[in-house]
Design an enzyme around this catalytic site. Structure first.
Site, PDB file in Angstrom:
ATOM      1  N   GLU A  23     -19.874  17.298  20.458  1.00  0.00           N
ATOM      2  CA  GLU A  23     -20.449  17.312  21.806  1.00  0.00           C
ATOM      3  C   GLU A  23     -20.890  18.691  22.262  1.00  0.00           C
ATOM      4  OE1 GLU A  23     -17.687  13.696  21.841  1.00  0.00           O
ATOM      5  OE2 GLU A  23     -17.722  15.688  20.939  1.00  0.00           O
ATOM      6  N   ALA A  43     -21.167   8.453  22.070  1.00  0.00           N
ATOM      7  CA  ALA A  43     -21.799   7.911  23.271  1.00  0.00           C
ATOM      8  C   ALA A  43     -23.264   7.640  22.987  1.00  0.00           C
ATOM      9  CB  ALA A  43     -21.655   8.900  24.421  1.00  0.00           C
ATOM     10  N   GLU A  72     -13.358   9.677  19.233  1.00  0.00           N
ATOM     11  CA  GLU A  72     -12.423   9.480  20.349  1.00  0.00           C
ATOM     12  C   GLU A  72     -11.949   8.029  20.415  1.00  0.00           C
ATOM     13  OE1 GLU A  72     -13.400  12.540  23.824  1.00  0.00           O
ATOM     14  OE2 GLU A  72     -15.155  11.389  23.225  1.00  0.00           O
ATOM     15  N   GLY A 113     -17.770  10.382  20.757  1.00  0.00           N
ATOM     16  CA  GLY A 113     -17.050   9.250  21.323  1.00  0.00           C
ATOM     17  C   GLY A 113     -16.581   8.272  20.272  1.00  0.00           C
TER      18      GLY A 113
END
Length: 701
Positions: free
Chosen positions: A126, A62, A106, A103
């Site tokens: 994270e 992210a 992911e 992310g």
């Protein structure tokens, strides 16, 4: 429609993720991925899509610059984008080089296939920012590679390399240098395969020892990350993957993620994440100067601090010359370093070859003249100005022109030390924290005449030695230890007023401090702060309240763990503090001598008095320009003084409580306890202006 960084290679489309520096999943990048999916879905001639990173990474996760901003929730949001990829009717292949983190991994987990380049790292870090993977990572990873390895990756936040990822089943192929070509070839081979076989199971397989596995994970997390929510929530989410459908697990994960991302703990950790990058920006002091070359580092003193400093530089690849006055002391120091390295090898943290190389880089000597070839010399001798004077006068004669002369003093005036030489421009403070080979913090102390290129060199070598180097100015104790003085002052006052040593320590440890101030004093040695108090005594105003408890304890020969007694007593060979009635007697006599009637003291008062003493002193330090940024002070306390990182440092904590409320309590303490609690003018000004302390920075003309 023109899609940036999108190309066709026969029947395979390739989209390059481009958002420097790490291709974070910003809103613009998410829109670009969605557009590529639209194009592939609409084109019957395109049979597969390859996602590959531009530059050095696949995707760093992210874009945390967008956290808690409108862009973080603008469509397409990351979880929905990943769901779309997972359900896409044509194969999507993640081509991973450099790193796929957070992310980014992911996103790759949502793809049907993953091809990783040699050397790539894949992880979900994270938890280190007080978060959990919020794009399906806690649900897809255990379904793909199994609960136990997924739990380890998610709760530790540690990445795996490409070959380990292949063993785990996290990637389907490891490629060489030509990653794009390998991924396109892989996509071509698999374009006609049924995607149904790539679907994840609806529920992760429950391990036979699931109860013990999750219980052990929770116990370990509680010990390693006391007070933090994110590790516990990570475990809860992985456990949820074994109890329900994927869709149910994703909802559970998202609820926990939203709670964490909006919570104070993650905001605190993100504050420190950016603050640790900000501390390196010292251009106003280096004025564009280039760092001096340093390959040989000299260390004077082979005691605890000197050996730790020597190991830090040997670990970083420097050649080290360590000097002691006697062969006996030198041999003892060399044995200490060897023993430390051997312990690391025994624990599997170091290879034997690495140990041998590091020991070979350290040369011991009793001849100060052997420092003549050093590019940097750091003294780590006794904390006494006359001892320092003698060392620097001799160094001035021995060291080659252009060599940097550094002092490891924790409190003494760098300008006075520099004045002992004919080259004050080459003198700088390098305040390491004990044990220096372990602790990350390095206070770089700029003197009045320290040259810009010396400052640049000090900051650079600190980074090379694996330290978080923070530039500070000259005052008694610099930043960290100057703030420790009012912090411990209040701890001692609270003892006089009615608290016990164990109550003070336990209250602050429950707050999150790694160790309470009285236990910490015993560990460091009470004689160190005692010497500082005696040095300061002639300038101490007679009307200012002073607590004699620590002095009386030292006068009784109780200097901490090294003498078996300090604020606590210690059994032989043990570091466990044991409450001692003799200390209680000293406390009660000192209270009586000062005319203080002891009372019940609450844990809340202990925390507020100790914490807000830190904050008030920090505001004075900022106003005086000893530190340039409030965030620098938070970095110092999180990395050197055991302050809980999930509270963001003392200044971020004060901002989180509410600076107006903190100032109100300081004013109350001022009324009750007198001049020592006079509010710092900067604190009053920031409250009046509605500004925060942790974001304060000195303006330069």
């Amino acid at each position: 429609m023109d899609i940036p960084h999108y190309q066709r290679h026969g029947a395979v489309a390739v989209l390059r993720l481009a958002n420097p520096p790490v291709n974070g999943l910003s809103h613009a990048l998410r829109v670009n991925i969605a557009a590529a999916l639209d194009a592939v879905e609409a084109d019957p001639e395109t049979h597969a899509l390859v996602l590959i990173g531009e530059g050095a990474y696949f995707c760093g996760g992210a874009d945390i610059r967008e956290f808690n901003t409108p862009n973080s929730s603008r469509e397409p949001v990351t979880p929905d984008l990943i769901k779309r990829i997972a359900a896409f009717p044509k194969p999507v292949i993640a081509a991973i080089h450099g790193a796929a983190l957070g992310g980014g991994l992911e996103l790759a987990l949502g793809c049907h296939y993953r091809v990783a380049q040699e050397g790539a790292r894949l992880g979900l870090p994270e938890v280190k920012l007080g978060l959990l993977p919020g794009g399906g990572g806690t649900q897809r990873l255990p379904r793909l590679i199994g609960v136990a390895p997924a739990l380890d990756m998610i709760v530790s936040g540690q990445p795996v390399d490409a070959h380990r990822a292949l063993q785990l089943g996290l990637v389907d192929e490891v490629a060489g240098a030509a990653l794009a070509e390998a991924a396109i070839a892989f996509a071509t081979r698999n374009a006609g395969q049924s995607l149904a076989q790539r679907a994840l199971p609806d529920t992760a397989a429950l391990p036979a020892d699931a109860g013990a596995l999750f219980a052990a994970a929770r116990s370990k997390a509680e010990k390693a990350t006391r007070g933090q929510l994110a590790p516990r929530y990570c475990i809860d989410c992985v456990e949820a993957s074994t109890r329900g459908t994927l869709e149910e697990g994703l909802r559970f994960e998202r609820e926990r993620f939203v709670e964490l991302v909006n919570g104070t703990q993650s905001k605190a950790l993100r504050h420190l994440f950016f603050a640790e990058r900000e501390v390196a920006k010292v251009g106003q002091y280096t004025q564009g100067a280039m760092a001096r070359p340093v390959s040989v580092v000299g260390v004077i003193g082979a005691g605890t601090m000197g050996t730790g400093i020597a190991m830090s530089f040997a670990n970083a690849g420097f050649q080290v010359v360590i000097v002691e006055a006697s062969k006996e002391a030198l041999d003892r120091g060399l044995r200490t370093m060897r023993g430390n390295y051997e312990a690391s090898v025994a624990k599997g943290k170091l290879q034997q070859a690495q140990m041998d190389a590091r020991l070979a880089a350290i040369r011991g000597t009793t001849a100060t003249e052997d420092l003549a070839s050093a590019d940097l010399v750091i003294e780590a001798v006794f904390e006494d100005m006359e001892v320092k004077r003698s060392v620097f006068e001799r160094l001035d004669r021995i060291a080659k022109p252009g060599a940097i002369l550094a002092t490891n003093t924790s409190r003494l005036d760098i300008n006075q030390i520099a004045a002992m030489t004919s080259r004050p421009q080459d003198v700088v403070g390098l305040h390491f924290f004990s044990p220096a080979n372990v602790m990350k913090l390095l206070e770089v102390v700029r003197g009045e005449q320290t040259a810009p290129d010396v400052i640049a060199t000090a900051m650079e070598i600190g980074h090379k030695a694996g330290k978080v180097a923070v530039l500070v100015g000259v005052c008694d104790g610099f930043v960290g230890n100057r703030m420790v003085s009012p912090y411990t002052r209040e701890a001692h006052f609270l003892l006089e007023e009615g608290a016990s040593p164990q109550q003070v320590d336990q209250a602050l440890e429950r707050f999150g401090m790694a160790m309470g101030p009285l236990r910490m004093g015993d560990l460091a040695g009470l004689d160190i702060s005692w010497a500082a108090r005696k040095r300061q005594a002639p300038t101490r105003p007679a009307h200012i309240r002073y607590c004699h408890i620590a002095d009386r304890i030292c006068e009784a020969g109780r200097l901490g763990q090294k003498t078996g007694a300090g604020f606590y007593r210690y059994e032989p060979g043990s570091r466990t503090p044991v409450p001692d009635p003799a200390v209680q007697d000293i406390i009660e006599r000192c209270a009586a001598d000062s005319g203080i009637t002891r009372r019940a003291v609450s844990d809340e008062e202990i925390v507020e008095r100790c914490m807000y003493a830190l904050v008030n002193e920090a505001a004075r330090i900022l106003e005086e320009g000893i530190a340039d940024r409030g965030s620098d002070i938070d970095v110092i306390y999180a990395n050197g003084y055991g302050f809980p990182s999930w509270r963001g440092g003392p200044l971020f904590h004060a901002d989180s409580v509410g600076l107006e409320r903190v100032l109100g309590r300081i004013r109350e303490f001022h009324e009750v306890h007198g001049e020592l609690w006079k509010p710092a003018p900067l604190l009053e000004r920031l409250v009046a202006e509605g500004r925060t302390l942790s974001s304060y920075r000195k303006t330069t003309s």
